[in-house]
Design an enzyme around this catalytic site. Structure first.
Site, PDB file in Angstrom:
ATOM      1  CE1 TYR A  11      -9.888  -2.687   8.342  1.00 36.57           C
ATOM      2  CE2 TYR A  11      -8.274  -0.904   7.536  1.00 36.57           C
ATOM      3  CZ  TYR A  11      -9.735  -1.400   7.713  1.00 36.57           C
ATOM      4  OH  TYR A  11     -10.678  -0.408   7.409  1.00 36.57           O
ATOM      5  CG  ASP A  31       1.168 -11.294  10.070  1.00 36.42           C
ATOM      6  OD1 ASP A  31       0.706 -10.150   9.121  1.00 36.42           O
ATOM      7  OD2 ASP A  31       1.522 -10.740  11.262  1.00 36.42           O
ATOM      8  NE  ARG A  35      -3.052  -3.102  14.163  1.00 37.84           N
ATOM      9  CZ  ARG A  35      -3.676  -2.283  13.087  1.00 37.84           C
ATOM     10  NH1 ARG A  35      -2.654  -1.824  12.160  1.00 37.84           N
ATOM     11  NH2 ARG A  35      -4.868  -1.657  13.027  1.00 37.84           N
ATOM     12  CG  ASP A  74      10.686 -10.435  12.143  1.00 32.75           C
ATOM     13  OD1 ASP A  74      10.484  -9.630  11.138  1.00 32.75           O
ATOM     14  OD2 ASP A  74      11.189 -10.245  13.042  1.00 32.75           O
ATOM     15  CB  THR A 144       1.065   6.476   3.715  1.00 27.97           C
ATOM     16  OG1 THR A 144       0.445   7.749   4.321  1.00 27.97           O
ATOM     17  CG2 THR A 144       2.373   6.300   4.477  1.00 27.97           C
ATOM     18  CB  SER A 179       4.832  10.269  12.043  1.00 28.79           C
ATOM     19  OG  SER A 179       4.765   9.177  11.358  1.00 28.79           O
ATOM     20  CE1 TYR A 181       3.916   3.669   8.616  1.00 27.15           C
ATOM     21  CE2 TYR A 181       2.320   5.638   8.731  1.00 27.15           C
ATOM     22  CZ  TYR A 181       2.514   4.425   8.152  1.00 27.15           C
ATOM     23  OH  TYR A 181       1.691   3.999   7.012  1.00 27.15           O
ATOM     24  CB  ALA A 238      -9.657   9.738  10.910  1.00 29.86           C
ATOM     25  CG  ASN A 240     -11.306   1.960  10.556  1.00 29.52           C
ATOM     26  OD1 ASN A 240     -12.294   2.041   9.626  1.00 29.52           O
ATOM     27  ND2 ASN A 240     -10.411   1.190  10.208  1.00 29.52           N
ATOM     28  CE1 TYR A 255      -7.190  12.841  18.632  1.00 29.98           C
ATOM     29  CE2 TYR A 255      -5.460  12.102  16.928  1.00 29.98           C
ATOM     30  CZ  TYR A 255      -6.348  11.727  18.027  1.00 29.98           C
ATOM     31  OH  TYR A 255      -6.153  10.728  18.499  1.00 29.98           O
ATOM     32  CD  GLU A 328      -2.346  16.889  12.099  1.00 26.28           C
ATOM     33  OE1 GLU A 328      -2.128  15.929  11.423  1.00 26.28           O
ATOM     34  OE2 GLU A 328      -3.606  17.056  12.742  1.00 26.28           O
TER      35      GLU A 328
HETATM   36  P1  NAD Z   1      -1.608  -4.035   9.981  1.00 23.94           P
HETATM   37  O1  NAD Z   1      -0.795  -3.490  10.927  1.00 23.94           O
HETATM   38  O2  NAD Z   1      -3.168  -4.561  10.062  1.00 23.94           O
HETATM   39  O3  NAD Z   1      -1.178  -4.968   8.918  1.00 23.94           O
HETATM   40  C1  NAD Z   1       0.343  -5.102   8.880  1.00 23.94           C
HETATM   41  C2  NAD Z   1       0.710  -6.662   9.178  1.00 23.94           C
HETATM   42  O4  NAD Z   1       2.045  -6.914   8.969  1.00 23.94           O
HETATM   43  C3  NAD Z   1       0.242  -6.967  10.628  1.00 23.94           C
HETATM   44  O5  NAD Z   1      -0.575  -8.569  10.490  1.00 23.94           O
HETATM   45  C4  NAD Z   1       1.815  -7.364  11.019  1.00 23.94           C
HETATM   46  O6  NAD Z   1       1.757  -8.514  12.431  1.00 23.94           O
HETATM   47  C5  NAD Z   1       2.418  -7.595   9.932  1.00 23.94           C
HETATM   48  N1  NAD Z   1       3.860  -7.335  10.313  1.00 23.94           N
HETATM   49  C6  NAD Z   1       4.464  -6.339  10.545  1.00 23.94           C
HETATM   50  N2  NAD Z   1       5.874  -6.403  10.740  1.00 23.94           N
HETATM   51  C7  NAD Z   1       6.078  -7.759  10.164  1.00 23.94           C
HETATM   52  C8  NAD Z   1       7.421  -8.540  10.141  1.00 23.94           C
HETATM   53  N3  NAD Z   1       8.410  -7.928  10.473  1.00 23.94           N
HETATM   54  N4  NAD Z   1       7.259  -9.686  10.032  1.00 23.94           N
HETATM   55  C9  NAD Z   1       6.093 -10.446   9.718  1.00 23.94           C
HETATM   56  N5  NAD Z   1       4.766  -9.669   9.605  1.00 23.94           N
HETATM   57  C10 NAD Z   1       4.994  -8.216  10.064  1.00 23.94           C
HETATM   58  O7  NAD Z   1      -1.793  -2.741   8.947  1.00 23.94           O
HETATM   59  P2  NAD Z   1      -2.527  -2.242   7.594  1.00 23.94           P
HETATM   60  O8  NAD Z   1      -3.471  -1.386   8.148  1.00 23.94           O
HETATM   61  O9  NAD Z   1      -3.253  -3.564   7.265  1.00 23.94           O
HETATM   62  O10 NAD Z   1      -1.662  -1.580   6.514  1.00 23.94           O
HETATM   63  C11 NAD Z   1      -0.945  -2.388   5.792  1.00 23.94           C
HETATM   64  C12 NAD Z   1      -0.053  -1.434   5.073  1.00 23.94           C
HETATM   65  O11 NAD Z   1      -0.655  -0.367   4.556  1.00 23.94           O
HETATM   66  C13 NAD Z   1       0.935  -0.892   5.920  1.00 23.94           C
HETATM   67  O12 NAD Z   1       2.112  -0.828   5.408  1.00 23.94           O
HETATM   68  C14 NAD Z   1       0.284   0.283   6.055  1.00 23.94           C
HETATM   69  O13 NAD Z   1       1.277   1.565   6.460  1.00 23.94           O
HETATM   70  C15 NAD Z   1      -0.034   0.836   4.720  1.00 23.94           C
HETATM   71  N6  NAD Z   1      -1.425   1.753   4.790  1.00 23.94           N
HETATM   72  C16 NAD Z   1      -2.529   1.545   5.351  1.00 23.94           C
HETATM   73  C17 NAD Z   1      -3.449   2.396   5.761  1.00 23.94           C
HETATM   74  C18 NAD Z   1      -4.812   2.122   6.543  1.00 23.94           C
HETATM   75  O14 NAD Z   1      -5.540   3.185   6.722  1.00 23.94           O
HETATM   76  N7  NAD Z   1      -4.859   0.673   6.929  1.00 23.94           N
HETATM   77  C19 NAD Z   1      -3.368   3.701   4.840  1.00 23.94           C
HETATM   78  C20 NAD Z   1      -2.248   3.982   4.176  1.00 23.94           C
HETATM   79  C21 NAD Z   1      -1.274   2.755   3.945  1.00 23.94           C
END
Ligand code: NAD
Length: 405
Positions: A11, A31, A35, A74, A144, A179, A181, A238, A240, A255, A328
């Protein structure tokens, strides 16, 4: 600058690649498409269709006239990470490549272990690739705001001064993650802080609030450039999720009481902040923490905002609070600092309401896709450690009744 994006198919990652190239940076990414698999495992899909990587890369090239170097694999595979560092020689690496879902990590033992292993190992590999191959590369790591939990004091940006029994020191602010995570993120933060101290690397650890939004201007209307937008119980965050519920006139489902407060930031502003962090690197050996969000809101307040904007578009949606599957606090103090990015030049410009209006108009054409997978909207992952497989809408009424009792 040459910026490596770990997690470029996600994302934020796919959006950031476009934002950075459009503003003059060179980008490569890694990647393993996990996801895409996690969301399929939740029996869902992205509300906005996303193209396979081969088509994404073609669309990227046509739009930006710049090559995007993509490595499929990976991040836990150290030989791959080393190869990427040696070939691309990044000035900065943005680590987004982790599993970002609290509910997914709470499904059972296997998911908890998987999320922590994936997230901690990928971070280790990037730390050691920097040390072994490119010591001056700046690590920008996405943490986060959830790492802090909801303490009954103000939340500083990473560190605070403590006086205890007549002595003073500066400590990392305590993390109270909600959590498995979120704990994986805390462990990553601790490992990076230690790596800066012992290996002398430079790192920015970003405590990011919840991101919402469907697009940035750069994407234009080429569907190959769209980023994903999830709405299932595990990967739909939330606003989205509420926006997807609204376009199918499904009840919006905060929730519990919904009075939980969190920091939020539009996708387009998250990009601005990440760019600022990349272009203003931490010093060698420095570990710094930025709290990255635009505004604090209650979950219920946001549901009401989505309801209001939806109603202006002729969509009739109710708000129905569900029994809270999470453990929570629902009533709590919440006052996190967020001045460091502002000192670098970040000013929030987009109101939640305006962004939600854009989201709804992007999502209305995707009604049928959301409708088809609406069963994935309702939470059945319980923090108590078991999964309750429920039916569909009949259950909303029952859960809403429980949530209000
Ligand atoms: P996402 O899941 O869409 O993106 C993560 C990407 O990493 C995915 O494309 C997944 O395939 C890839 N990935 C995961 N593990 C991998 C691995 N071992 N090897 C290769 N690729 C791997 O998540 P996002 O929403 O884009 O979030 C990105 C980061 O930002 C995350 O660390 C998330 O915790 C953090 N974050 C996101 C939000 C949010 O609201 N989206 C908020 C706070 C923090």
């Amino acid at each position: 600058m040459r910026v490596l994006i770990a997690g470029i198919d996600g994302y934020l990652g796919w959006t950031l690649a476009q934002y950075l190239v459009d503003t003059g940076h060179e980008v490569a990414g890694i990647d393993n498409y996990s996801r895409r698999s996690w969301v399929a495992e939740m029996d869902s899909w992205s509300a906005i269709p996303i193209a396979p990587m081969s088509e994404r890369l073609q669309g990227f090239h046509e739009r930006y006239r710049e090559k995007l170097t993509f490595y499929e694999g990976d991040l836990q595979d150290y030989s791959l990470v080393e190869k990427v560092f040696n070939e691309f020689e990044p000035n900065a690496v943005v680590h987004l490549g982790e599993c970002p879902s609290a509910p997914y990590s709470m499904i059972d033992r296997d998911h908890a272990v998987y999320v922590q292993t994936n997230n901690i190992n990928s971070t280790f590999n990037l730390i050691f690739a920097i040390k072994d191959h490119s010591p001056e590369t700046h690590l920008v790591k996405l943490g986060t705001m959830g790492e802090y939990g909801t303490p009954n004091t103000d939340i500083p940006e990473g560190f605070f001064d403590v006086e205890y029994r007549g002595r003073r020191d500066r400590f990392p602010y305590p993390r109270q993650a909600p959590s498995w995570y979120h704990w994986s993120k805390v462990h990553g933060s601790n490992n990076i802080m230690f790596a800066c101290k012992t290996l002398g690397i430079s790192a920015t650890d970003i405590m990011q609030g919840v991101v919402f939004g469907t697009q940035i201007e750069q994407m234009g209307d080429d569907p190959r450039l769209s980023t994903r937008l999830d709405f299932d119980q595990a990967f739909g965050t939330a606003i989205n999720r509420f926006a997807c519920q609204a376009v199918i006139e499904h009840p919006l489902t905060p929730y519990g009481k919904g009075s939980q407060q969190r920091g939020f930031i539009p996708l387009r502003e998250s990009m601005k902040c990440l760019k600022l962090a990349i272009e203003n690197p931490a010093a060698m050996g420095e570990y710094r923490v930025f709290n990255q969000f635009a505004e604090v809101h209650s979950i219920d307040g946001l549901a009401r905002t989505v309801q209001h904007v939806a109603s202006g578009l002729g969509l009739d949606v109710e708000v129905k609070n569900l029994e809270n599957p999470r453990m929570e606090l629902e009533e709590h103090y919440y006052n996190p600092d967020h001045s460091k990015l502002r000192e670098l030049g970040y000013t929030p410009t987009q109101s939640v309401e305006d962004e939600v209006r854009i989201m709804l108009s992007d999502l209305i054409p995707q009604r049928e896709r959301i409708e088809e997978k609406k069963g994935s909207l309702l939470p059945d992952v319980q923090w108590g450690g078991y999964r309750r497989r429920s039916g569909y809408l009949g259950d909303i009424e029952a859960q809403a009744a429980e949530g209000q009792s």
